[in-house]
Design a protein around this motif. Structure first.
Motif, PDB file in Angstrom:
ATOM      1  N   GLN A  23       0.406  -0.936   0.206  1.00  0.00           N
ATOM      2  CA  GLN A  23      -0.243   0.054   0.329  1.00  0.00           C
ATOM      3  C   GLN A  23       0.797   1.136   0.239  1.00  0.00           C
ATOM      4  OE1 GLN A  23      -2.977   0.239   2.940  1.00  0.00           O
ATOM      5  NE2 GLN A  23      -3.470   2.280   2.541  1.00  0.00           N
ATOM      6  N   PHE A  24       1.443   0.818   0.375  1.00  0.00           N
ATOM      7  CA  PHE A  24       2.696   2.416   0.472  1.00  0.00           C
ATOM      8  C   PHE A  24       4.269   2.458  -0.383  1.00  0.00           C
ATOM      9  CE2 PHE A  24       0.661   2.724   4.642  1.00  0.00           C
ATOM     10  CZ  PHE A  24       0.570   4.113   5.087  1.00  0.00           C
ATOM     11  N   GLY A  25       4.133   1.691  -1.152  1.00  0.00           N
ATOM     12  CA  GLY A  25       4.825   1.427  -1.596  1.00  0.00           C
ATOM     13  C   GLY A  25       6.587   1.182  -1.535  1.00  0.00           C
ATOM     14  N   VAL A  26       6.729   0.531  -0.329  1.00  0.00           N
ATOM     15  CA  VAL A  26       8.261   0.622   0.326  1.00  0.00           C
ATOM     16  C   VAL A  26       8.010  -0.803   0.383  1.00  0.00           C
ATOM     17  CG1 VAL A  26       7.856   2.144   1.499  1.00  0.00           C
ATOM     18  CG2 VAL A  26       7.473   0.651   2.558  1.00  0.00           C
ATOM     19  N   SER A  27       9.499  -1.522   0.989  1.00  0.00           N
ATOM     20  CA  SER A  27       9.813  -3.014   0.917  1.00  0.00           C
ATOM     21  C   SER A  27       9.162  -3.795   2.634  1.00  0.00           C
ATOM     22  CB  SER A  27      11.090  -3.456   0.867  1.00  0.00           C
ATOM     23  OG  SER A  27      11.977  -2.454   1.855  1.00  0.00           O
ATOM     24  N   VAL A  28       9.123  -4.911   2.886  1.00  0.00           N
ATOM     25  CA  VAL A  28       8.926  -5.051   4.059  1.00  0.00           C
ATOM     26  C   VAL A  28       9.734  -5.055   4.769  1.00  0.00           C
ATOM     27  CG1 VAL A  28       8.476  -7.790   5.659  1.00  0.00           C
ATOM     28  CG2 VAL A  28       6.958  -6.827   3.470  1.00  0.00           C
ATOM     29  N   LYS A  29      11.167  -5.022   4.194  1.00  0.00           N
ATOM     30  CA  LYS A  29      12.300  -4.736   5.403  1.00  0.00           C
ATOM     31  C   LYS A  29      13.031  -3.494   5.809  1.00  0.00           C
ATOM     32  CE  LYS A  29      17.157  -5.612   3.940  1.00  0.00           C
ATOM     33  NZ  LYS A  29      18.419  -6.647   3.695  1.00  0.00           N
ATOM     34  N   THR A  30      12.078  -2.690   4.776  1.00  0.00           N
ATOM     35  CA  THR A  30      12.322  -1.423   4.986  1.00  0.00           C
ATOM     36  C   THR A  30      10.457  -1.179   6.110  1.00  0.00           C
ATOM     37  OG1 THR A  30      12.668  -0.113   3.192  1.00  0.00           O
ATOM     38  CG2 THR A  30      10.677   1.321   4.495  1.00  0.00           C
ATOM     39  N   LEU A  31      10.120  -1.661   6.690  1.00  0.00           N
ATOM     40  CA  LEU A  31       9.468  -1.402   7.843  1.00  0.00           C
ATOM     41  C   LEU A  31       9.223  -1.956   8.518  1.00  0.00           C
ATOM     42  CD1 LEU A  31       5.440  -2.040   6.048  1.00  0.00           C
ATOM     43  CD2 LEU A  31       6.451  -0.342   6.589  1.00  0.00           C
ATOM     44  N   ARG A  32      10.068  -3.463   8.742  1.00  0.00           N
ATOM     45  CA  ARG A  32      11.147  -4.273   9.519  1.00  0.00           C
ATOM     46  C   ARG A  32      12.498  -2.680   9.988  1.00  0.00           C
ATOM     47  NH1 ARG A  32       9.245  -9.505  10.446  1.00  0.00           N
ATOM     48  NH2 ARG A  32       8.799 -10.556   8.711  1.00  0.00           N
ATOM     49  N   ARG A  33      12.550  -2.638   9.587  1.00  0.00           N
ATOM     50  CA  ARG A  33      13.652  -1.523  10.027  1.00  0.00           C
ATOM     51  C   ARG A  33      13.243  -0.538  10.684  1.00  0.00           C
ATOM     52  NH1 ARG A  33      16.437   0.486   4.466  1.00  0.00           N
ATOM     53  NH2 ARG A  33      15.598  -1.447   3.587  1.00  0.00           N
ATOM     54  N   ARG A  34      11.840  -0.071   9.976  1.00  0.00           N
ATOM     55  CA  ARG A  34      11.616   1.213  10.806  1.00  0.00           C
ATOM     56  C   ARG A  34      10.927   1.056  12.133  1.00  0.00           C
ATOM     57  NH1 ARG A  34      14.300   3.231   9.232  1.00  0.00           N
ATOM     58  NH2 ARG A  34      14.869   4.494   7.344  1.00  0.00           N
ATOM     59  N   ILE A  35      10.600  -0.294  12.178  1.00  0.00           N
ATOM     60  CA  ILE A  35       9.424  -1.034  14.102  1.00  0.00           C
ATOM     61  C   ILE A  35      10.639  -1.022  14.340  1.00  0.00           C
ATOM     62  CG2 ILE A  35       8.820  -3.344  14.795  1.00  0.00           C
ATOM     63  CD1 ILE A  35       7.369  -3.774  12.356  1.00  0.00           C
ATOM     64  N   ALA A  36      12.348  -1.884  13.897  1.00  0.00           N
ATOM     65  CA  ALA A  36      13.612  -1.364  14.894  1.00  0.00           C
ATOM     66  C   ALA A  36      13.927  -0.202  15.264  1.00  0.00           C
ATOM     67  CB  ALA A  36      14.602  -2.830  14.056  1.00  0.00           C
ATOM     68  N   ASP A  37      14.041   0.768  14.574  1.00  0.00           N
ATOM     69  CA  ASP A  37      14.727   1.454  14.731  1.00  0.00           C
ATOM     70  C   ASP A  37      13.339   2.898  15.816  1.00  0.00           C
ATOM     71  OD1 ASP A  37      13.060   3.248  13.027  1.00  0.00           O
ATOM     72  OD2 ASP A  37      14.310   3.437  11.740  1.00  0.00           O
ATOM     73  N   GLY A  38      12.174   2.084  15.853  1.00  0.00           N
ATOM     74  CA  GLY A  38      11.473   2.969  16.849  1.00  0.00           C
ATOM     75  C   GLY A  38      10.820   3.893  16.523  1.00  0.00           C
ATOM     76  N   THR A  39      10.570   3.892  14.772  1.00  0.00           N
ATOM     77  CA  THR A  39       9.546   4.838  14.054  1.00  0.00           C
ATOM     78  C   THR A  39       8.343   4.743  13.899  1.00  0.00           C
ATOM     79  OG1 THR A  39      11.600   5.853  12.609  1.00  0.00           O
ATOM     80  CG2 THR A  39       9.407   6.248  11.872  1.00  0.00           C
ATOM     81  N   ILE A  40       8.336   3.461  14.274  1.00  0.00           N
ATOM     82  CA  ILE A  40       6.748   2.898  13.852  1.00  0.00           C
ATOM     83  C   ILE A  40       6.685   1.072  14.642  1.00  0.00           C
ATOM     84  CG2 ILE A  40       6.019   3.690  11.895  1.00  0.00           C
ATOM     85  CD1 ILE A  40       6.601   0.412  10.448  1.00  0.00           C
ATOM     86  N   HIS A  41       5.319   1.398  15.382  1.00  0.00           N
ATOM     87  CA  HIS A  41       4.916   0.280  15.827  1.00  0.00           C
ATOM     88  C   HIS A  41       4.735  -1.212  15.786  1.00  0.00           C
ATOM     89  CE1 HIS A  41       4.753   3.755  18.973  1.00  0.00           C
ATOM     90  NE2 HIS A  41       5.154   2.880  20.193  1.00  0.00           N
ATOM     91  N   GLY A  42       5.285  -2.044  16.135  1.00  0.00           N
ATOM     92  CA  GLY A  42       5.027  -3.550  14.856  1.00  0.00           C
ATOM     93  C   GLY A  42       3.899  -4.429  16.482  1.00  0.00           C
ATOM     94  N   TYR A  43       2.329  -4.967  16.153  1.00  0.00           N
ATOM     95  CA  TYR A  43       1.991  -5.251  16.973  1.00  0.00           C
ATOM     96  C   TYR A  43       2.030  -7.398  16.383  1.00  0.00           C
ATOM     97  CZ  TYR A  43       0.833  -1.062  17.860  1.00  0.00           C
ATOM     98  OH  TYR A  43       0.057   0.011  18.659  1.00  0.00           O
ATOM     99  N   ARG A  44       2.940  -8.089  16.997  1.00  0.00           N
ATOM    100  CA  ARG A  44       2.431  -9.331  17.754  1.00  0.00           C
ATOM    101  C   ARG A  44       1.642  -9.879  17.859  1.00  0.00           C
ATOM    102  NH1 ARG A  44       6.576 -13.384  16.679  1.00  0.00           N
ATOM    103  NH2 ARG A  44       8.371 -11.434  17.110  1.00  0.00           N
ATOM    104  N   VAL A  45       0.569 -11.096  16.535  1.00  0.00           N
ATOM    105  CA  VAL A  45      -1.144 -11.588  17.375  1.00  0.00           C
ATOM    106  C   VAL A  45      -0.017 -12.983  16.969  1.00  0.00           C
ATOM    107  CG1 VAL A  45      -2.712 -11.248  16.301  1.00  0.00           C
ATOM    108  CG2 VAL A  45      -1.923  -9.522  16.225  1.00  0.00           C
ATOM    109  N   GLY A  46       0.011 -13.667  17.306  1.00  0.00           N
ATOM    110  CA  GLY A  46       0.516 -15.240  17.503  1.00  0.00           C
ATOM    111  C   GLY A  46       1.447 -14.928  17.646  1.00  0.00           C
ATOM    112  N   ARG A  47       2.203 -15.579  15.636  1.00  0.00           N
ATOM    113  CA  ARG A  47       3.388 -15.832  16.016  1.00  0.00           C
ATOM    114  C   ARG A  47       3.677 -14.090  14.262  1.00  0.00           C
ATOM    115  NH1 ARG A  47       5.976 -20.946  13.159  1.00  0.00           N
ATOM    116  NH2 ARG A  47       7.820 -19.837  12.922  1.00  0.00           N
ATOM    117  N   LEU A  48       2.788 -13.756  13.907  1.00  0.00           N
ATOM    118  CA  LEU A  48       3.162 -12.728  13.115  1.00  0.00           C
ATOM    119  C   LEU A  48       2.584 -11.151  13.317  1.00  0.00           C
ATOM    120  CD1 LEU A  48      -0.627 -13.938  11.596  1.00  0.00           C
ATOM    121  CD2 LEU A  48       1.386 -14.556  10.393  1.00  0.00           C
TER     122      LEU A  48
END
Length: 68
Positions: A23-48
């Motif tokens: 939807q945002f035209g970025v890679s999954v890796k970019t989103l994972r990096r943003r979660i790691a650096d604290g720019t965005i929050h990730g939510y774990r639902v089970g293993r997802l």
């Protein structure tokens, strides 16, 4: 609390990393990096891992000022 009350309450719109990346035209890796650096929050639902679309709109979309 019944099922109707829970579904009516406002809450985050959580989607998969793949759907958000598409939807945002970025890679999954970019989103994972943003979660790691604290720019965005990730939510774990089970293993997802899920992200909130509203938070992505607020934190990833930056308006470019026009030179007038």
């Amino acid at each position: 609390m019944d099922a109707r009350t829970r579904s009516d309450s406002p809450g985050p719109t959580l989607v998969s990393l793949a759907k958000a990346a598409d939807q945002f035209g970025v890679s999954v890796k970019t989103l994972r990096r943003r979660i790691a650096d604290g720019t965005i929050h990730g939510y774990r639902v089970g293993r997802l891992i899920r992200v909130d679309l509203d938070e992505l709109h607020e934190r990833l979309l930056v308006e470019i000022p026009s030179a007038k």
